[in-house]
Scaffold this active site. Structure first.
Site, PDB file in Angstrom:
ATOM      1  N   ASP A  75      89.621 -48.534 121.212  1.00  0.00           N
ATOM      2  CA  ASP A  75      90.086 -48.577 122.594  1.00  0.00           C
ATOM      3  C   ASP A  75      89.889 -49.976 123.157  1.00  0.00           C
ATOM      4  OD1 ASP A  75      91.011 -46.749 124.917  1.00  0.00           O
ATOM      5  OD2 ASP A  75      89.488 -48.047 125.794  1.00  0.00           O
TER       6      ASP A  75
HETATM    7  N1  GTP Z   1     101.447 -56.044 120.611  1.00  0.00           N
HETATM    8  C1  GTP Z   1     100.293 -56.186 121.300  1.00  0.00           C
HETATM    9  N2  GTP Z   1      99.672 -55.060 121.761  1.00  0.00           N
HETATM   10  C2  GTP Z   1      98.524 -55.250 122.450  1.00  0.00           C
HETATM   11  C3  GTP Z   1      97.994 -56.521 122.734  1.00  0.00           C
HETATM   12  N3  GTP Z   1      96.848 -56.353 123.450  1.00  0.00           N
HETATM   13  C4  GTP Z   1      96.675 -55.013 123.604  1.00  0.00           C
HETATM   14  N4  GTP Z   1      97.677 -54.352 122.976  1.00  0.00           N
HETATM   15  C5  GTP Z   1      97.840 -52.893 122.870  1.00  0.00           C
HETATM   16  O1  GTP Z   1      97.502 -52.294 124.114  1.00  0.00           O
HETATM   17  C6  GTP Z   1      96.997 -50.980 123.852  1.00  0.00           C
HETATM   18  C7  GTP Z   1      95.661 -50.841 124.559  1.00  0.00           C
HETATM   19  O2  GTP Z   1      95.606 -49.545 125.077  1.00  0.00           O
HETATM   20  P1  GTP Z   1      94.592 -48.418 124.483  1.00  0.00           P
HETATM   21  O3  GTP Z   1      94.439 -47.392 125.550  1.00  0.00           O
HETATM   22  O4  GTP Z   1      93.397 -49.057 123.888  1.00  0.00           O
HETATM   23  O5  GTP Z   1      95.376 -47.791 123.236  1.00  0.00           O
HETATM   24  P2  GTP Z   1      96.707 -46.890 123.234  1.00  0.00           P
HETATM   25  O6  GTP Z   1      97.886 -47.782 123.165  1.00  0.00           O
HETATM   26  O7  GTP Z   1      96.675 -45.906 124.342  1.00  0.00           O
HETATM   27  O8  GTP Z   1      96.628 -46.179 121.817  1.00  0.00           O
HETATM   28  P3  GTP Z   1      95.493 -45.122 121.316  1.00  0.00           P
HETATM   29  O9  GTP Z   1      94.830 -45.794 120.153  1.00  0.00           O
HETATM   30  O10 GTP Z   1      96.285 -43.905 120.927  1.00  0.00           O
HETATM   31  O11 GTP Z   1      94.576 -44.877 122.483  1.00  0.00           O
HETATM   32  C8  GTP Z   1      96.824 -50.842 122.350  1.00  0.00           C
HETATM   33  O12 GTP Z   1      97.890 -50.119 121.798  1.00  0.00           O
HETATM   34  C9  GTP Z   1      96.835 -52.294 121.894  1.00  0.00           C
HETATM   35  O13 GTP Z   1      97.267 -52.432 120.558  1.00  0.00           O
HETATM   36  C10 GTP Z   1      98.686 -57.676 122.230  1.00  0.00           C
HETATM   37  O14 GTP Z   1      98.296 -58.841 122.425  1.00  0.00           O
HETATM   38  N5  GTP Z   1      99.811 -57.451 121.500  1.00  0.00           N
END
Ligand code: GTP
Length: 201
Positions: A75
């Site tokens: 996360d």
């Molecule tokens: N492509 C890309 N994605 C990013 C970057 N920084 C953060 N993210 C994405 O932003 C999201 C952060 O949100 P979280 O709540 O941690 O994760 P999520 O997308 O909800 O996915 P889960 O693992 O199912 O919780 C993640 O999917 C990260 O991979 C970046 O610099 N590039």
């Protein structure tokens, strides 16, 4: 555990296509199952605690169904140096991405990324938190509009794709692992997998 012993199958507990792409870089076989959890912060919970708790909760949700598997949960919580109790999530829309970047413009922004690895059968449960700091440039409205239209960072916390054009929004960045900024700290995760017997590389 010696690397020739039983190695549990790996499951990535995530809906994130970026996390899936990042884990693929480690060249280990894995399945992906989405954990449906409530990611709301507790009252007065700080970013570091929230990130670790959610990473553990995502992995635990899947580990309860697959106790023999090695489950990875992660996360990321984003916050601005001057406002530590306001967490910046994923914008999901162009309008909110534009709004988020207007707020982040010129600011020091923390990206707290936790990764949890657990296996009930082997009594493994480890969480690591990797911090990354980005100093955003002062961004004009036109630059933000051009950026959002190009990268469409709707599923990225903080509305940036650092591996893409998002890098052009930065004044500077500080951290030990760039993949932590993208959402899955591969240096630390590689070490955690080696410690439970996986050969990485
Ligand atoms: N492509 C890309 N994605 C990013 C970057 N920084 C953060 N993210 C994405 O932003 C999201 C952060 O949100 P979280 O709540 O941690 O994760 P999520 O997308 O909800 O996915 P889960 O693992 O199912 O919780 C993640 O999917 C990260 O991979 C970046 O610099 N590039």
């Amino acid at each position: 555990m010696r690397s020739d012993q039983f190695r549990p199958p790996i499951i990535l507990a995530s809906t994130s296509s970026i996390r899936r792409q990042l884990l693929s870089r480690l060249n280990v076989p894995f399945d992906v199952i989405s954990p449906e959890i409530d990611e709301s912060p507790f009252e007065r919970e700080n970013a570091q605690t929230l990130s670790c708790r959610l990473a553990e909760q995502k992995a635990a949700t899947i580990s309860a169904q697959f106790p023999h598997a090695l489950v990875i949960g992660s996360d990321q919580v984003v916050w601005i140096e001057s406002e530590p109790h306001i967490f910046i999530g994923k914008p999901l829309t162009a309008a909110r991405a534009y709004e988020q970047l207007r707020i982040l413009s010129g600011k020091l922004v923390h990206f707290e990324t936790a990764v949890n690895v657990q296996c009930q059968q082997l009594n493994i449960n480890r969480t690591e938190l990797i911090r990354f700091l980005v100093h955003f440039r002062n961004l004009s409205a036109v630059e933000i509009q051009r950026y959002v239209a190009f990268d469409q960072p709707f599923n990225s916390a903080g509305s940036i794709k650092a591996e893409s054009l998002g890098i052009s929004l930065f004044e500077a960045m500080h951290g030990e692992d760039f993949t932590a900024l993208m959402g899955l700290p591969l240096i630390k995760l590689s070490q955690m997998l080696r410690e439970v017997g996986w050969q990485v590389p």
